[in-house]
Design a protein around this motif. Structure first.
Motif, PDB file in Angstrom:
ATOM      1  N   SER A 125      51.776   4.652   7.027  1.00 24.62           N
ATOM      2  CA  SER A 125      52.200   4.032   5.398  1.00 24.62           C
ATOM      3  C   SER A 125      53.611   4.202   4.988  1.00 24.62           C
ATOM      4  O   SER A 125      54.419   3.536   4.774  1.00 24.62           O
ATOM      5  N   ASP A 128      49.111  -1.821   4.151  1.00 22.55           N
ATOM      6  CA  ASP A 128      48.599  -0.474   3.828  1.00 22.55           C
ATOM      7  C   ASP A 128      47.009  -0.576   4.444  1.00 22.55           C
ATOM      8  O   ASP A 128      47.022  -0.357   2.828  1.00 22.55           O
ATOM      9  N   GLU A 129      46.382  -0.256   4.829  1.00 24.01           N
ATOM     10  CA  GLU A 129      45.188   0.356   4.877  1.00 24.01           C
ATOM     11  C   GLU A 129      44.181  -1.126   3.539  1.00 24.01           C
ATOM     12  O   GLU A 129      43.681  -0.391   2.622  1.00 24.01           O
TER      13      GLU A 129
HETATM   14 MG   LIG Z   1      48.961   5.570   4.447  1.00 26.12          MG
END
Ligand SMILES: [Mg+2]
Ligand SMILES: Nc1ncnc2c1ncn2[C@@H]1O[C@H](COP(=O)(O)OP(=O)(O)OP(=O)(O)O)[C@@H](O)[C@H]1O
Ligand SMILES: Nc1ncnc2c1ncn2[C@@H]1O[C@H](COP(=O)(O)OP(=O)(O)OP(=O)(O)O)[C@@H](O)[C@H]1O
Ligand SMILES: [Mg+2]
Lengths: 304, 273, 282, 319, 273
Positions: E41, E169-170
């Motif tokens: 991240s 991000d994910e």
């Molecule tokens: Mg993360």
């Protein structure tokens, strides 16, 4: 732009409709609000004219607010002490000449506020559960507690104080009860709102394990709302400290009474000294409140 | 034997559960599947009596569950432990207290208000935690645990209730695959070792297939399929779930959380590497 | 007429007074009367505290105000003599003021100030003339320094509560006021059933406290002040209803007005100075 | 029996902390409770909470309450007019005071919020500023304004407004601090400037809380409002206090009922005013939490779960 | 070409990202994997400049990104759109406004304070929503949508930013499998159709394998693997993730969210039926 998809066409229709209704609503609320505002400011005398005597003796009619602006600092100015750098020590000693009395009164005030908050918290805590929509065992209990909280909160502390002085005689007792009762109502509402916003899944967890209503409240709600309760309580404590002038009204002393005496004897610098004392107290409570709340929120381990 | 007879629940206009009859022998592990809104949760909640049925009866070992009240009702709830999708733990209290709350139906008023459980309850709770490998977390706040750990705490709590039935409402829907496996394994071990009846709602068909002795599929509040996992064919699955908007064939794997146990694993393994 | 061109509206401050009757008295007919007589607009503000009215008159925000005698003195000090008293109240029994008294329970065995040594004396309220300033001042002058002579001198908050406190034996004595032998705080409390007849006796009485005046700002035109004085003096004749309404309704005990001047109140100004010094000194 | 002891020993060994907390903690607890109890008892004694006094008082209070029914009905229109005018004035002035206070407090609150104003000395300075406004006695504020604007509602309104600035700013700041950082990240990542981030990410979250704070304070200003009486602006609180000072209980109770009724009206009216932001909204969500919210909560680790739901949601002012 | 050179980020004592260098050609779809806390991240946030790097440089098509300030910085943020795990939408505003926020860097101060976007922006937004099948929800409040829908709103918002790079991000970690498929498909289509560079953080290895041209694995803030999915062998995976407590072999399937695309699907299908 290429051909519109049916979804977009439908959207355009919906959008136009939504926009129209939003415009209508916002116009209506703006008009209503403006009406309220104008009405209230008219009643409040915001548009009044006033006659003032100019320095040269002429009388003219002016807009009240305009006329008054230059005089805003007058009263404040009178409360400022005269401090000289060379004689700072004695000047300050002069300023706080009654500090011993004030300190005593401050402690008295804080104790009264403490007691009142204590009573208020107990009442509010116990009543907030039956007064929460999501917890009340039945509608009757819900409405009865809610009405009760409303009544005790609607009547100002001052009025309760007058009533209790009649009932319990003069002294801090009446003041403590009055502020405490009012605090019950005010806190009860806030507590019950916190309860209503609590996560009901935790309550279900207890219920599904065979917990009674009391268990559900004790384990499902209380741990969740404790930080809220603490922060509301400390805020209330601060308010109660400041409400001491009301206690003064019923003859229990406190700093509020000192303020009134200083005002009526025209001891203006006392007022600024007293202000500083209360200011420091408020800051202290505010800071402690912040600290305690954060600690409780961040507490690991056993919880509450 | 848990016997549910013509059980219905009506919410306003909506019949969430519609005349469900089931007989579940002691020690069976039953998976309940069905689309969202099929009435799975409502069924489980009615068995635990968290929700009162509109019609029908529930009977456990000859005891009429629908008629229970007051303390008996609380004892019944304790004896059919419930596990929730969102764990429903007390976030702010430590794990041990959360588990001991499983003893609440047997704890007196004063003791429970003061949060003073007996040493016996404490021992029981620690034993349950031990069984689920959670002893190191015993004094941590439940809210700080990972999802899988929280769900295992919920199971430990269910265990100390000393239940005869365990109801689990989508226990793995909030979990990542690794934790999902742990939790399903725990449930199966309880079922096999302690002989508890387990009723578990599942979104994921392959989990149900892998872990359950019997699958009950619900659709619009009714039981639409009831039988062994083998008997659940693709057509039946299609009928239960209706068509999906993703592809025209029902893609069972898409709803899977891929708890690759049993026959499926080796194949996937081969693909993966 | 010159002043009417300058002062098209007259602002009047009125305190909802020490006297219970004044509290709920209505001044609307009085306002109408003034407007009729003077031909200018009149605005009346009924305030709950001396301080607001004093500040307002000191800042030239209002022209006239009905004061209590002590608050008149406060206004006088605040404005460095910038207020002039016009008229004061004349009661039906001919009295022009009232008296501070010290009340005790009749069955307490206390009958004089000597008996009160070391006992608890409750003053009413630090703002109150008759409940605090006058008894404090006069007792000191008579050689009974309240700070040392009595066991404790708390404030009860109000006249009634002080007397009630005596009745309930919280205090040994309380300072309050009476207008005459038949009218005053204790008598009225008997009428209302708050205390029993004959249970409260007075053991000390102050010199007469002249009723508070209607006062004007000193920097107003002289003819304006004169006009106002005359107009108010004439209410009882010209508009009896307004007069009765503004003096407490149907059981009003007021007969009319008398003209007063500052000299009548000078001792109260002195008294306040003395009190202030006392406070500083202690 | 032996097995029980053995189990107990095993459990004790496994989790020693479960059976007794550390000595220091116990001492602190015991000390805290003792101090608390002593202080309370001492206060009870100092304030003369004797049972006989309480019983006596409650009896008398019963008497006062008995005047509640039947409520007093004023006979002449003049009397009604006075009361209704008082109510109307009070509502109008509470409205103005709260509104002006809120307008000033709203921008100031951002300066006192940690997530908006990172410069800590400045933020703390601003916060102390709020404290100082709250520390000024309302009567003093009133006197300040009387000198400038004379007796009348204007001074009262401004006094209320100034002290409301102190309270509202503090509460608004807290509401702003309690907003989630996520939408702010989302908006900033799209290239928003600072003010735009506030407008699109902070404001929508804080506004409902801020509105409910304003409404609550409006209500409570309606109730008290005695300050207005002191400055000669009338108002119902003053009329009520006068009735009580004169021991006219039935009238006093009727006024109290009228105030309660008025507060109800305000509540209903404000509900109509801002339905989208009305407080009941939150409650509906409470009911909805029974349903799994697909994917909204990921409880996979300490980091994600530690932050959620622990802070007080709406901390607003007890009046 | 996006070139990251010796990029580092230090939080207090902790070096979250430690000298990462990457060169990403235009139009590539890159999956970033790694354990929790590996710095994935942080890396993405630094590229978007939500977090300022401690050291190192970022260069996009010759532009020095690390040096940007003020309006240029905002334009850069707009041109490399970011999608978050928790969607980070404005719950209380409608979907359309949420999408139009993507135009915020190009909107004047007054207009944005009044929330009055141009008609052009609105058309753009509605087209983006159309592309993601979200037009019917356009006037709904974002907070009332399901997770998958919210993530697609976030993608629509990213699209109207007219970005040259998309950072995610994910994006599927909070989604159920069905929605995860939808979102990954949308990302891939953007990558293929519009030729955008896509950088996506993923927890799930098989998703990365299925969708990405290139996989970057991070460990303790450093790049530990960088290459084609094929090159990622079991040993490498084991090294990236460390040992697991579930089994002694790394069971890749367990961490899968089973987005059965490509070669895997037919086999699973066979198992299911
Ligand atoms: Mg993360
Ligand atoms: N308390 C309630 N009030 C009104 N309707 C309800 C209530 N609880 C459930 N319902 C409705 O009853 C129906 C069945 O709900 P239920 O929760 O049992 O479904 P489910 O199969 O568990 O679905 P999911 O997979 O989404 O959990 C749904 O349409 C739901 O909206
Ligand atoms: N604002 C911050 N302040 C301090 N430390 C931080 C901050 N943001 C991240 N970290 C730390 O930096 C490290 C890398 O975090 P990062 O969020 O980049 O990891 P990640 O690979 O995205 O992990 P995950 O898969 O859990 O999202 C972690 O140890 C994290 O705790
Ligand atoms: Mg369900």
């Amino acid at each position: 732009m290429t051909a519109l998809s049916p979804a977009i066409e439908q959207f355009e229709i919906n959008y136009a409709a939504a926009r129209k209704s939003a415009l209508r609503t916002s116009r209506l609320s703006i008009i209503l609000f403006a009406a309220c505002f104008l009405g209230a400011s008219w009643i409040g005398g915001f548009f009044d004219m006033t006659d003032v005597t100019l320095p040269d003796g002429a009388r003219v009619s002016m807009w009240k607010i305009w006329a008054g602006l230059p005089r805003l600092g007058e009263y404040l100015y009178k409360t400022l002490p005269v401090l000289h750098w060379e004689t700072l020590g004695t000047d300050i000693a002069n300023w706080f000449w009654r500090w011993k009395v004030w300190l005593e009164l401050l402690i008295e005030t804080i104790l009264i506020a403490y007691m009142a908050t204590f009573l208020g918290v107990i009442g509010a805590f116990l009543l907030s559960f039956p007064a929460s929509r999501n917890l009340a065992p039945n509608d009757f209990v819900l409405n009865a507690t809610r009405r009760y909280l409303e009544i005790v909160r609607t009547v100002p502390e001052l009025v309760w104080a007058l009533i209790f002085v009649f009932c319990f005689g003069v002294g801090p007792l009446a003041g403590v009860l009055a502020i405490g009762l009012h605090a019950t109502g005010a806190l009860g509402k806030l507590y019950s709102e916190a309860n209503e916003n609590a996560d009901m899944r935790q309550v279900e967890g207890i219920k599904a394990s065979g917990g009674s209503w009391f268990d559900q409240v004790r384990y499902g709600i209380v741990p969740q709302v404790v930080p809220n309760i603490i922060s509301y309580t400390l805020l209330r404590f601060e308010i109660n400290v400041r409400a001491s002038s009301i206690i003064g009204f019923v003859g229990a002393g406190g700093l509020g009474q000192e303020i009134r005496v200083a005002m009526s004897l025209q001891e203006y610098t006392d007022l600024s000294a007293l202000f500083l004392i209360i200011f420091v107290t408020v800051i202290l409570i505010d800071t402690i409140s912040e600290k305690v709340r954060h600690r409780i929120i961040g507490l690991t381990g056993q919880g509450v | 034997m848990l016997v549910v007879e013509q059980l219905s629940k009506v919410f306003g206009d909506l019949t969430a559960v519609d005349g469900v009859s089931l007989a579940i022998p002691k020690g069976q592990m039953v998976g309940v599947i069905g689309r969202s809104g099929a009435g799975k949760s409502t069924l489980l909640r009615m068995i635990n009596r968290l929700t009162d049925p509109t019609r029908g009866s529930i009977d456990n070992e000859g005891q009429d569950v629908t008629a229970l009240k007051g303390h008996d009702l609380r004892l019944w709830r304790a004896s059919c432990a419930m596990i929730f999708q969102q764990f429903n733990l007390i976030d702010r209290m430590d794990v041990l207290t959360n588990v001991m709350v499983g003893r609440i139906a047997h704890t007196g008023f004063a003791r429970s208000m003061l949060r003073s459980f007996t040493d016996q309850d404490r021992v029981r709770a620690i034993q349950a935690l031990d069984r689920l490998d959670l002893v190191p977390q015993a004094l941590q706040r439940a809210g700080t645990l990972s999802g899988g750990q929280q769900q295992r705490v919920a199971i430990a709590k269910a265990l100390v209730q000393n239940p005869s039935i365990m109801l689990a409402d989508e226990p793995i829907a909030s979990l990542d695959p690794a934790n999902a496996v742990r939790v399903m394994e725990a449930l199966r071990s309880i079922n096999r070792t302690d002989g508890l009846t387990v009723l578990v709602n599942l979104h994921t068909l392959d989990t149900a297939r892998s872990y359950c002795d019997r699958i009950v599929a619900m659709k619009d509040g009714r039981v639409h399929f009831d039988g062994a996992p083998r008997a659940l064919t693709t057509e039946k699955v299609r009928a239960i779930y209706g068509t999906d908007d993703l592809s025209d064939e029902i893609n069972e794997a898409v709803t899977s959380t891929s708890l690759q146990t049993g026959s499926c694993r080796p194949q996937r393994q081969a693909v993966g590497t | 007429e010159g002043w009417k061109d300058q002062y098209k509206t007259i602002k009047f401050g009125i305190l909802s007074g020490e006297n219970e009757k004044d509290r709920i008295a209505r001044y609307t007919p009085f306002e109408k009367y003034l407007e009729n007589q003077l031909g200018v607009e009149v605005e009346i503000f009924t305030a709950g505290s001396y301080d607001g009215v004093i500040q307002a008159i000191a800042a030239d925000q209002i022209e006239f105000a009905f004061f209590g005698s002590s608050s008149y003195a406060a206004a006088y000090t605040e404005t460095n003599g910038g207020v002039v008293p016009l008229v004061s109240r004349l009661q039906k029994d001919g009295s022009t003021g009232y008296f501070s008294v010290i009340a005790v329970r009749c069955d307490s065995g206390l009958s004089s100030l000597e008996d009160l040594k070391g006992k608890t004396l409750a003053f009413a309220d630090p703002d109150s003339t008759s409940g605090y300033a006058v008894p404090y001042f006069n007792l000191s002058k008579q050689g009974y320094d309240p700070k040392t002579y009595f066991g404790a001198t708390p404030f009860s908050g109000a006249h009634e509560t002080g007397v009630l406190g005596v009745y309930n034996k919280q205090y040994d004595a309380a300072a309050t006021y009476i207008t005459n032998e038949t009218n005053g705080i204790p008598q009225r409390m008997v009428t209302k059933g708050m205390i029993d007849e004959g249970s409260i006796c007075t053991i000390w009485k102050s010199p007469e406290i002249t009723s508070g005046p209607l006062a004007a700002r000193a920097n107003l035109p002289e003819d304006m002040i004169a006009d106002m004085r005359k107009t108010v003096m004439d209410i009882p004749e010209n508009d009896t209803l307004a007069f009765i309404e503004m003096t407490g309704g149907k059981d009003s005990t007021q007969d009319g007005w008398i003209e007063v001047d500052h000299d009548r109140y000078q001792w109260i100004v002195d008294m306040r100075d003395w009190l202030k010094k006392q406070r500083r000194g202690g | 029996m032996e097995k029980v002891t053995r189990d107990l020993d095993t459990a004790r060994r496994q989790v020693p902390g479960a059976f007794e907390s550390p000595r220091k903690k116990r001492l602190i607890h015991a000390g805290g409770w003792t101090a608390f109890a002593l202080l309370t008892c001492w206060c009870l004694w100092a304030f003369d909470f004797s049972p006989s006094r309480i019983v006596n008082g409650i009896t008398r209070f019963g008497g006062v309450l008995s005047f509640m029914f039947p409520p007093h009905i004023w006979e002449t229109w003049g009397e009604w007019q006075e009361i209704l005018k008082g109510l109307g004035e009070t509502v109008a002035m509470a409205f103005m005071g709260t509104f002006l206070g809120a307008i000033v407090a709203f921008p100031l609150a951002y300066l006192g919020a940690k997530n908006i104003m990172p410069v800590s000395w400045f933020r703390l300075g601003v916060r102390r500023g709020f404290d100082s406004l709250r520390a000024v006695e309302q009567i003093i504020l009133a006197l300040i304004f009387i000198r400038a604007f004379g007796l009348g509602p204007l001074a009262g309104i401004l006094a209320i407004a100034v002290s409301e600035v102190g309270t509202l700013s503090k509460l608004f700041s807290e509401a702003i601090e309690n907003t989630s950082k996520k939408p702010a990240d989302g908006v900033r990542a799209s290239g928003a400037g600072n003010l735009q981030t506030v407008r699109f990410a902070i404001l929508p979250q804080a506004l409902p809380v801020i509105l409910s704070i304003i409404l609550y304070n409006f209500e409570s200003n309606t109730r008290s409002g005695t300050i207005l009486g002191i400055v000669g602006a009338g108002g119902i609180g003053f009329l009520l206090a006068d009735r009580i000072s004169a021991y006219r209980w039935p009238e006093a109770w009727t006024i109290i009922f009228l105030i309660i009724f008025t507060v109800y009206l305000i509540d209903g009216f404000s509900g109509f005013f801002a339905p989208a932001y009305h407080r009941r909204e939150g409650k509906w969500q409470v009911m909805k939490t029974f349903k799994p919210v697909s994917g909204k909560r990921r409880l996979s680790g300490p980091r994600s779960s530690g932050a959620k739901g622990s802070r007080p949601s709406t901390s607003f002012q007890p009046d």
